[in-house]
Design an enzyme around this catalytic site. Structure first.
Site, PDB file in Angstrom:
ATOM      1  N   THR A 164      23.633  55.648  57.208  1.00  0.00           N
ATOM      2  CA  THR A 164      23.883  56.924  56.532  1.00  0.00           C
ATOM      3  C   THR A 164      22.860  57.210  55.447  1.00  0.00           C
ATOM      4  O   THR A 164      23.003  58.171  54.702  1.00  0.00           O
ATOM      5  CB  THR A 164      25.290  56.925  55.908  1.00  0.00           C
ATOM      6  OG1 THR A 164      25.368  55.828  55.005  1.00  0.00           O
ATOM      7  CG2 THR A 164      26.361  56.812  56.967  1.00  0.00           C
ATOM      8  N   ASP A 188      44.201  43.410  47.170  1.00  0.00           N
ATOM      9  CA  ASP A 188      43.520  44.032  48.307  1.00  0.00           C
ATOM     10  C   ASP A 188      44.520  44.721  49.241  1.00  0.00           C
ATOM     11  O   ASP A 188      44.560  45.938  49.349  1.00  0.00           O
ATOM     12  CB  ASP A 188      42.751  42.971  49.101  1.00  0.00           C
ATOM     13  CG  ASP A 188      41.427  42.627  48.425  1.00  0.00           C
ATOM     14  OD1 ASP A 188      40.985  43.388  47.562  1.00  0.00           O
ATOM     15  OD2 ASP A 188      40.847  41.596  48.774  1.00  0.00           O
ATOM     16  N   ARG A 214      25.710  58.244  45.622  1.00  0.00           N
ATOM     17  CA  ARG A 214      24.300  57.876  45.873  1.00  0.00           C
ATOM     18  C   ARG A 214      23.902  58.183  47.317  1.00  0.00           C
ATOM     19  O   ARG A 214      22.771  58.502  47.624  1.00  0.00           O
ATOM     20  CB  ARG A 214      24.078  56.381  45.571  1.00  0.00           C
ATOM     21  CG  ARG A 214      24.068  56.047  44.082  1.00  0.00           C
ATOM     22  CD  ARG A 214      23.563  54.632  43.823  1.00  0.00           C
ATOM     23  NE  ARG A 214      24.488  53.601  44.245  1.00  0.00           N
ATOM     24  CZ  ARG A 214      25.529  53.170  43.551  1.00  0.00           C
ATOM     25  NH1 ARG A 214      25.771  53.687  42.363  1.00  0.00           N
ATOM     26  NH2 ARG A 214      26.323  52.229  44.014  1.00  0.00           N
ATOM     27  N   GLU A 227      39.876  40.711  44.995  1.00  0.00           N
ATOM     28  CA  GLU A 227      41.297  40.360  44.918  1.00  0.00           C
ATOM     29  C   GLU A 227      41.723  39.686  43.603  1.00  0.00           C
ATOM     30  O   GLU A 227      42.566  40.189  42.875  1.00  0.00           O
ATOM     31  CB  GLU A 227      41.644  39.441  46.107  1.00  0.00           C
ATOM     32  CG  GLU A 227      43.035  38.845  46.085  1.00  0.00           C
ATOM     33  CD  GLU A 227      44.114  39.894  46.273  1.00  0.00           C
ATOM     34  OE1 GLU A 227      44.004  40.700  47.191  1.00  0.00           O
ATOM     35  OE2 GLU A 227      45.098  39.878  45.493  1.00  0.00           O
ATOM     36  N   GLY A 278      65.465  38.394  38.641  1.00  0.00           N
ATOM     37  CA  GLY A 278      66.554  39.355  38.540  1.00  0.00           C
ATOM     38  C   GLY A 278      67.693  38.958  37.625  1.00  0.00           C
ATOM     39  O   GLY A 278      68.714  39.639  37.587  1.00  0.00           O
TER      40      GLY A 278
HETATM   41  C1  LIG Z   1      34.080  45.135  47.572  1.00  0.00           C
HETATM   42  C2  LIG Z   1      32.817  45.356  46.790  1.00  0.00           C
HETATM   43  C3  LIG Z   1      32.824  44.480  45.521  1.00  0.00           C
HETATM   44  C4  LIG Z   1      31.624  44.971  47.680  1.00  0.00           C
HETATM   45  O1  LIG Z   1      30.428  45.294  47.070  1.00  0.00           O
HETATM   46  P1  LIG Z   1      29.081  45.308  47.936  1.00  0.00           P
HETATM   47  O2  LIG Z   1      29.111  44.243  48.948  1.00  0.00           O
HETATM   48  O3  LIG Z   1      27.941  45.275  46.973  1.00  0.00           O
HETATM   49  O4  LIG Z   1      29.134  46.672  48.753  1.00  0.00           O
HETATM   50  P2  LIG Z   1      29.003  48.176  48.200  1.00  0.00           P
HETATM   51  O5  LIG Z   1      30.305  48.838  48.339  1.00  0.00           O
HETATM   52  O6  LIG Z   1      28.380  48.182  46.830  1.00  0.00           O
HETATM   53  O7  LIG Z   1      27.969  48.801  49.243  1.00  0.00           O
HETATM   54  C5  LIG Z   1      26.644  48.281  49.302  1.00  0.00           C
HETATM   55  C6  LIG Z   1      25.663  49.330  49.759  1.00  0.00           C
HETATM   56  O8  LIG Z   1      25.769  49.517  51.173  1.00  0.00           O
HETATM   57  C7  LIG Z   1      25.597  50.869  51.459  1.00  0.00           C
HETATM   58  N1  LIG Z   1      26.179  51.181  52.764  1.00  0.00           N
HETATM   59  C8  LIG Z   1      27.417  50.919  53.209  1.00  0.00           C
HETATM   60  N2  LIG Z   1      27.572  51.373  54.462  1.00  0.00           N
HETATM   61  C9  LIG Z   1      26.419  51.931  54.826  1.00  0.00           C
HETATM   62  C10 LIG Z   1      25.922  52.558  56.020  1.00  0.00           C
HETATM   63  N3  LIG Z   1      26.704  52.717  57.083  1.00  0.00           N
HETATM   64  N4  LIG Z   1      24.650  53.006  56.029  1.00  0.00           N
HETATM   65  C11 LIG Z   1      23.850  52.858  54.970  1.00  0.00           C
HETATM   66  N5  LIG Z   1      24.238  52.272  53.816  1.00  0.00           N
HETATM   67  C12 LIG Z   1      25.501  51.811  53.746  1.00  0.00           C
HETATM   68  C13 LIG Z   1      26.303  51.555  50.331  1.00  0.00           C
HETATM   69  O9  LIG Z   1      25.968  52.898  50.258  1.00  0.00           O
HETATM   70  C14 LIG Z   1      25.824  50.717  49.152  1.00  0.00           C
HETATM   71  O10 LIG Z   1      24.528  51.163  48.800  1.00  0.00           O
HETATM   72  P3  LIG Z   1      24.087  51.413  47.255  1.00  0.00           P
HETATM   73  O11 LIG Z   1      24.385  50.158  46.526  1.00  0.00           O
HETATM   74  O12 LIG Z   1      22.628  51.694  47.383  1.00  0.00           O
HETATM   75  O13 LIG Z   1      24.854  52.569  46.739  1.00  0.00           O
HETATM   76  C15 LIG Z   1      32.670  46.839  46.362  1.00  0.00           C
HETATM   77  O14 LIG Z   1      32.531  47.615  47.526  1.00  0.00           O
HETATM   78  C16 LIG Z   1      33.836  47.342  45.547  1.00  0.00           C
HETATM   79  O15 LIG Z   1      33.980  47.064  44.349  1.00  0.00           O
HETATM   80  N6  LIG Z   1      34.711  48.149  46.178  1.00  0.00           N
HETATM   81  C17 LIG Z   1      35.833  48.782  45.517  1.00  0.00           C
HETATM   82  C18 LIG Z   1      36.941  47.813  45.221  1.00  0.00           C
HETATM   83  C19 LIG Z   1      37.406  47.078  46.437  1.00  0.00           C
HETATM   84  O16 LIG Z   1      37.805  47.654  47.428  1.00  0.00           O
HETATM   85  N7  LIG Z   1      37.433  45.752  46.310  1.00  0.00           N
HETATM   86  C20 LIG Z   1      38.112  44.888  47.236  1.00  0.00           C
HETATM   87  C21 LIG Z   1      37.444  44.685  48.481  1.00  0.00           C
HETATM   88  S1  LIG Z   1      38.587  43.853  49.555  1.00  0.00           S
END
Ligand SMILES: CC(C)(COP(=O)(O)OP(=O)(O)OC[C@H]1O[C@@H](n2cnc3c(N)ncnc32)[C@H](O)[C@@H]1OP(=O)(O)O)[C@@H](O)C(=O)NCCC(=O)NCCS
Length: 423
Positions: free
Chosen positions: A73, A167, A103, A138, A246
């Protein structure tokens, strides 16, 4: 027919919280289209791998009944596909790190421009405020939501629970918000944003502990074991070990075989209404009328002695014998069931809560089916999709891509390699 037939979900979720939510929606009948990065996919596909080369149980058990499309994307062509998906779906569900969707160019305003009926549902670690930019997992949520400080024993450190309340618990909250927003859209015609912060979800599940926090102002919490033991209370709701929340004294007690079986235990509640039966069962009938034992307030400083005596009895029985004896007498008890026992439980298999699923790469495995049973919306648990398994099908059938368009987007690299064929 199923409850959410006709609802299409753009599933941008990964790991556990979001996938829990969209899996439930799929089980209720929604068409869930999981968007994953080409060649990579949801990180859990390759986490805690037990069958080399196959999707992990972590992934398969959270992504049943979904379709998978691979899409980058962040490319121009990928964004075009995503725009068409946004226009074709009812709900976008995501649990990216804060700001990731903006972003990517698909913040709330852009989504509304593309599809004013779209419901945009997000899990984040924290709601608006000083921690809103944090990535959260989590156990962080369990700690920030009040669960850890109130779990464990008084003389030990805070403890996290095995139930994934941060989660999976937040995924459940989000699913409820989405269904309510769909219902409201029937009347308003508009979509809306739905946010389920993990801290808030955990706190919601710890509601009774905030109750106790405020009760402290009125004096000690008498149902906590530490009261009977003469241990003073501090400023905050303390850890209560295995006390029941309880107001009825309860403990986890050893059963026959505890020396070698780590789960040969039962939960035992000395509910006031069942006290006389408890006394008879354990062979202490005189406690029914004996001063100091006859009423609940009198017993509070003797709970250790009382539960030690009950445990002498439970140690002569298996946890299932305790259940068989106590249940007909309305004495509340519960065996501590291991995951092995639960997986093999015929009753849970019969109701579809434990389900055996076949998978082309890994063979058969057990999973937890839909825990919510609806009389008019049956659930058939189907295996999780392989990475990109439905890319072509979705582009053609959902988005109406012509052969020419399909070749163009494939040639751009936005959908990765040609989709994998399922067996
Ligand atoms: C779970 C979490 C900590 C993981 O973090 P992460 O592994 O760094 O993953 P992110 O969500 O930051 O996504 C990483 C990147 O992948 C990119 N990405 C994901 N899917 C994509 C796709 N199909 N195409 C292109 N890019 C993509 C995102 O846009 C992001 O890019 P950016 O950092 O440049 O903005 C984080 O997503 C989060 O805090 N989520 C919200 C809370 C949550 O749900 N936590 C529990 C998870 S069980």
């Amino acid at each position: 027919m199923k409850a959410l037939d006709g609802v299409r979900i753009l599933d941008f979720t990964h790991v556990q919280s979001g996938p829990t939510c969209t899996q439930l929606l799929a089980w209720f009948g929604a068409d869930v289209i999981k968007v994953e990065r080409p060649g990579v996919g949801d990180a859990t596909r390759k986490q805690l791998v037990d069958v080399p080369g196959a999707d992990s149980l972590y992934f398969t058990m959270l992504n049943h009944n979904k379709r998978s499309i691979t899409l980058n994307t962040k490319t121009k062509e990928g964004k075009e596909v995503l725009e068409r998906l946004v226009k074709s779906c009812d709900v976008l569900v995501e649990n990216f790190a804060p700001g990731a969707l903006d972003r990517m160019g698909f913040g709330w305003e852009r989504i509304q421009e593309l599809n004013p009926r779209m419901i945009m549902a997000s899990v984040k670690g924290f709601g608006p405020g000083k921690y809103e930019d944090c990535k959260v997992y989590e156990n962080v949520a369990q700690c920030a939501g009040g669960s850890a400080s109130t779990t464990g024993f008084l003389d030990g450190p805070p403890v996290v629970t095995g139930a994934q309340i941060g989660d999976s618990g937040t995924g459940l909250h989000l699913a409820l918000g989405i269904v309510a927003a769909l219902f409201q859209r029937e009347k308003s015609g508009r979509g809306q944003k739905v946010l389920a912060p993990m801290q808030d979800g955990v706190l919601n599940l710890c509601r009774v502990k905030l109750r106790d926090q405020q009760r402290l102002a009125a004096g000690p919490l008498k149902e906590y074991s530490q009261y009977g033991e003469g241990i003073p209370f501090g400023e905050a709701t303390p850890r209560a070990g295995n006390d029941s929340g309880g107001g009825q004294p309860g403990r986890i007690l050893k059963c026959k075989g505890w020396e070698s079986d780590p789960n040969a235990y039962t939960y035992f509640i000395t509910q006031a209404a069942a006290w006389e039966k408890v006394c008879d069962v354990i062979g202490e009938p005189e406690w029914k009328t004996k001063p100091g034992y006859a009423t609940p307030p009198e017993r509070l400083d003797k709970l250790n002695e009382i539960f030690e005596r009950i445990e002498q009895w439970t140690m002569t029985k298996t946890k299932f014998e305790v259940m068989d004896i106590c249940n007909p007498l309305d004495i509340p008890v519960g065996p501590i069931l291991s995951m092995k026992e639960i997986m093999e439980d015929e009753g849970l298999q019969a109701t579809g809560t434990i389900v055996k699923v076949d998978h082309p790469e890994r063979g058969a495995y057990y999973t937890v089916g839909c825990p919510i049973k609806m009389s008019d919306s049956p659930v058939e648990v189907e295996r999780s999709p392989l990475l990109g398994e439905h890319t072509e099908e979705i582009l053609r059938d959902v988005l109406g891509y012509t052969e020419e368009e399909l070749q163009a987007v494939a040639g751009s690299g936005a959908i990765g390699d040609l989709p994998r064929a399922a067996e």
